[in-house]
Design an enzyme around this catalytic site. Structure first.
Site, PDB file in Angstrom:
ATOM      1  N   ASP A 193      -3.062  -0.323   2.757  1.00  0.00           N
ATOM      2  CA  ASP A 193      -1.821  -0.171   2.236  1.00  0.00           C
ATOM      3  C   ASP A 193      -1.773   0.614   1.115  1.00  0.00           C
ATOM      4  O   ASP A 193      -1.195   0.589   0.092  1.00  0.00           O
ATOM      5  CB  ASP A 193      -1.993  -1.828   1.339  1.00  0.00           C
ATOM      6  N   GLU A 194      -2.292   1.871   1.447  1.00  0.00           N
ATOM      7  CA  GLU A 194      -2.490   2.950   0.603  1.00  0.00           C
ATOM      8  C   GLU A 194      -1.125   3.739   0.478  1.00  0.00           C
ATOM      9  O   GLU A 194      -1.128   4.658  -0.216  1.00  0.00           O
ATOM     10  CB  GLU A 194      -3.649   3.674   0.724  1.00  0.00           C
ATOM     11  N   HIS A 202       3.173  -0.832   7.869  1.00  0.00           N
ATOM     12  CA  HIS A 202       3.455   0.643   7.263  1.00  0.00           C
ATOM     13  C   HIS A 202       4.988   0.541   6.788  1.00  0.00           C
ATOM     14  O   HIS A 202       5.737   0.448   7.731  1.00  0.00           O
ATOM     15  CB  HIS A 202       3.137   1.640   8.203  1.00  0.00           C
ATOM     16  N   GLN A 224      -5.136   0.029   8.342  1.00  0.00           N
ATOM     17  CA  GLN A 224      -5.813  -0.626   7.330  1.00  0.00           C
ATOM     18  C   GLN A 224      -6.843   0.876   6.621  1.00  0.00           C
ATOM     19  O   GLN A 224      -6.120   1.775   6.365  1.00  0.00           O
ATOM     20  CB  GLN A 224      -7.104  -1.274   8.051  1.00  0.00           C
ATOM     21  N   ARG A 227       1.506 -11.553   0.874  1.00  0.00           N
ATOM     22  CA  ARG A 227       0.629 -12.189   0.058  1.00  0.00           C
ATOM     23  C   ARG A 227       0.328 -11.180  -1.275  1.00  0.00           C
ATOM     24  O   ARG A 227       0.568  -9.779  -0.960  1.00  0.00           O
ATOM     25  CB  ARG A 227      -0.808 -12.279   0.695  1.00  0.00           C
TER      26      ARG A 227
HETATM   27  P1  GDP Z   1       0.454   1.480   4.410  1.00  0.00           P
HETATM   28  O1  GDP Z   1       0.160   0.499   5.220  1.00  0.00           O
HETATM   29  O2  GDP Z   1      -0.744   2.356   3.953  1.00  0.00           O
HETATM   30  O3  GDP Z   1       1.740   2.498   5.029  1.00  0.00           O
HETATM   31  O4  GDP Z   1       1.045   1.162   2.967  1.00  0.00           O
HETATM   32  P2  GDP Z   1       2.196  -0.098   2.756  1.00  0.00           P
HETATM   33  O5  GDP Z   1       3.479   0.467   3.486  1.00  0.00           O
HETATM   34  O6  GDP Z   1       1.747  -1.396   3.047  1.00  0.00           O
HETATM   35  O7  GDP Z   1       2.254   0.124   1.212  1.00  0.00           O
HETATM   36  C1  GDP Z   1       2.899   1.065   0.420  1.00  0.00           C
HETATM   37  C2  GDP Z   1       3.806   0.614  -0.313  1.00  0.00           C
HETATM   38  O8  GDP Z   1       4.176   1.625  -1.351  1.00  0.00           O
HETATM   39  C3  GDP Z   1       5.167   0.861   0.555  1.00  0.00           C
HETATM   40  O9  GDP Z   1       6.131  -0.171   0.046  1.00  0.00           O
HETATM   41  C4  GDP Z   1       5.712   2.034   0.099  1.00  0.00           C
HETATM   42  O10 GDP Z   1       7.106   2.181   0.197  1.00  0.00           O
HETATM   43  C5  GDP Z   1       5.425   2.193  -1.510  1.00  0.00           C
HETATM   44  N1  GDP Z   1       4.885   3.657  -1.725  1.00  0.00           N
HETATM   45  C6  GDP Z   1       4.330   4.532  -1.154  1.00  0.00           C
HETATM   46  N2  GDP Z   1       4.329   5.839  -1.954  1.00  0.00           N
HETATM   47  C7  GDP Z   1       4.526   5.323  -3.035  1.00  0.00           C
HETATM   48  C8  GDP Z   1       4.626   5.923  -4.457  1.00  0.00           C
HETATM   49  O11 GDP Z   1       4.094   7.052  -4.616  1.00  0.00           O
HETATM   50  N3  GDP Z   1       5.397   5.366  -5.648  1.00  0.00           N
HETATM   51  C9  GDP Z   1       5.661   3.842  -5.224  1.00  0.00           C
HETATM   52  N4  GDP Z   1       6.066   3.340  -6.586  1.00  0.00           N
HETATM   53  N5  GDP Z   1       5.527   3.268  -4.065  1.00  0.00           N
HETATM   54  C10 GDP Z   1       5.215   3.963  -3.037  1.00  0.00           C
END
Ligand code: GDP
Length: 462
Positions: free
Chosen positions: A41-42, A69, A252, A331
């Protein structure tokens, strides 16, 4: 500040093909891996979507619909689970590799949404014939097993990931290519039932699948997915031979890797950079540059070790400011401080060339910001990651505390725009992580991004 190593020149498209050894010595292959450096979730979706237009191919190498993602553009948020985050970009091929898992019904739902949005999935997507299928009874098994583990539950997404990878290892799994011959699917399910699956399902109170029903499912799935299934490995080999650039997309994160994560609180596949060649069938040297996506703090979903977790008001503030709720399950995520011990481990395990640091904006407004520099364990100090959960239980993080900043990071488009304290935090984070930050994200939108001068990603940012 760390400086990135000098960038070598990439041969122009159409340059004469040269012997492999010469290529390795003289040129950098134009391929990039974007992987999770923490507990998932990064923000990998944003980073992949941003860089995708510079690549011919985006290839997912492991995991299945347990990934979530999120890509944000044009004021709209798009959630992806199986499909690589390059799908929104014109002219980019999106490949789902042999080491992944596909849940056909969930994938069909994902495809329908994309088609509704006008995304031409047919011309942009190919699913590996070698990828394994999550059958409905895999999901039932996942839920039943988690229920039985009770207090020791892993906190899986209950999407059938563990049981489907187990079936693959036991060699009674069903692959996408098998769907073309439903009788083979029925025979495989029959074989699994006879080899102990029936007893396991019964012991867990879950219904046994009817092999004929599995065959009917296979027929329906193949009718819809068949045109999208093909030889992903071959397409990747062709891309390498043509020197078309590939972006390898992870799901992941490093600390959830089946071998190198916080076992048993891990996912069931190799999430690390080393998983790329194994899962996609490309040579290790095809994975040229590796960047690790990390948040400017830390989160973890599900159970398991998380030394820098903050269960108090700061953790709540990070959760709300960062909207830390799972894309796949909704969650609430556990939240805490940036862990430089875990980050250094991720840098070494993956050979990271740079960190792409996301959600930096979320730290705005905190009076102070902390970074874990070491762990205290059994009266001593360590800068290594413990190999067991038992050892993790005895770990206490050692923090360095820095002054926070109150200025909004909206509109920050270069490092010089950052408040002084934010710059100091970033510099210390790089130093403690022993890796430069090659991309800084200050908002969910594509535009809210800084690629510092000298970054290893600079060549893909123009
Ligand atoms: P992934 O599985 O690694 O792609 O991560 P996720 O999509 O589950 O979670 C990342 C969340 O953070 C998403 O809702 C993105 O839109 C959001 N996001 C990504 N980069 C940034 C950022 O720099 N700032 C903020 N506030 N949100 C971000």
């Amino acid at each position: 500040m760390y400086t990135a190593p000098p960038i070598q020149c990439i041969p122009p498209v159409g340059a004469p093909r040269l012997p492999a050894l010469f290529l390795l010595g003289a040129y950098v292959m134009p391929n990039l891996a974007v992987i999770g450096a923490q507990w998932g979730d990064e923000g990998k979706g944003k980073v992949v979507d941003l860089l995708a237009p510079h690549f011919s191919v985006v290839a997912r190498y492991q995991g299945g619909p347990n990934a979530g993602h999120t890509v944000v553009f044009g004021g709209k948020s798009h959630a992806l689970h199986h499909i690589p985050s390059g799908i929104f970009r014109d002219g980019v091929r999106n490949l789902v590799g042999a080491g992944t898992l596909v849940d056909p019904d969930a994938l069909l739902g994902e495809l329908a949404k994309l088609r509704d949005e006008g995304v031409p999935v047919e011309s942009r997507l190919l699913l590996s014939a070698r990828a394994h299928v999550i059958m409905p009874f895999h999901r039932d098994l996942d839920a039943a097993l988690e229920g039985r583990l009770a207090g020791a539950a892993i906190g899986t997404t209950k999407r059938g990931i563990g049981p489907a990878y187990s079936a693959k290892s036991q060699r009674w799994g069903v692959r996408l290519a098998d769907l073309e011959t439903p009788d083979d699917v029925a025979a495989r399910v029959e074989q699994a039932l006879g080899a102990g699956l029936a007893q396991q399902l019964q012991a867990l109170g879950a219904a046994a699948p009817d092999p004929r029903e599995s065959a009917r499912l296979a027929e329906r799935w193949w009718a819809e997915l068949g045109p999208l299934v093909g030889d992903v490995t071959e397409e990747l080999h062709q891309a390498i031979a043509d020197r078309r650039s590939i972006l390898f997309e992870g799901a992941q994160g490093t600390m959830l890797d089946i071998d190198h994560g916080t076992y048993p609180f891990v996912t069931s596949s190799s999430t690390i950079a080393g998983g790329i060649p194994a899962s996609l069938g490309v040579p290790p040297r095809a994975v040229e540059t590796v960047v690790g996506v990390a948040k400017a703090y830390a989160t973890r979903v599900g159970a398991g070790p998380f030394p820098t977790e903050d269960k108090g008001a700061t953790g709540d503030q990070l959760r709300e400011a960062g909207r830390e709720y799972g894309t796949t399950t909704g969650r609430p995520r556990r939240c805490g401080w940036f862990d430089a011990v875990a980050m250094r481990y991720a840098v070494r395990v993956n050979g990271l060339d740079a960190i792409t640091l996301t959600k930096f904006d979320v730290l705005t407004g905190l009076p102070t910001v902390k970074i874990a520099t070491a762990y205290e364990i059994d009266g001593g100090r360590t800068t290594s990651v413990p190999p067991t959960v038992r050892a993790y239980d005895r770990v206490r993080p050692v923090y360095e505390e820095l002054p926070g900043w109150s200025e909004s990071l909206d509109g920050v488009r270069s490092l010089a725009d950052l408040p002084r304290n934010a710059r100091a935090y970033l510099a210390r984070l790089e130093e403690l992580s022993e890796c430069p930050v090659g991309l800084l994200s200050v908002g969910a939108d594509r535009a809210a991004t800084v690629i510092p001068a000298g970054s290893v990603l600079e060549r893909w940012s123009k």
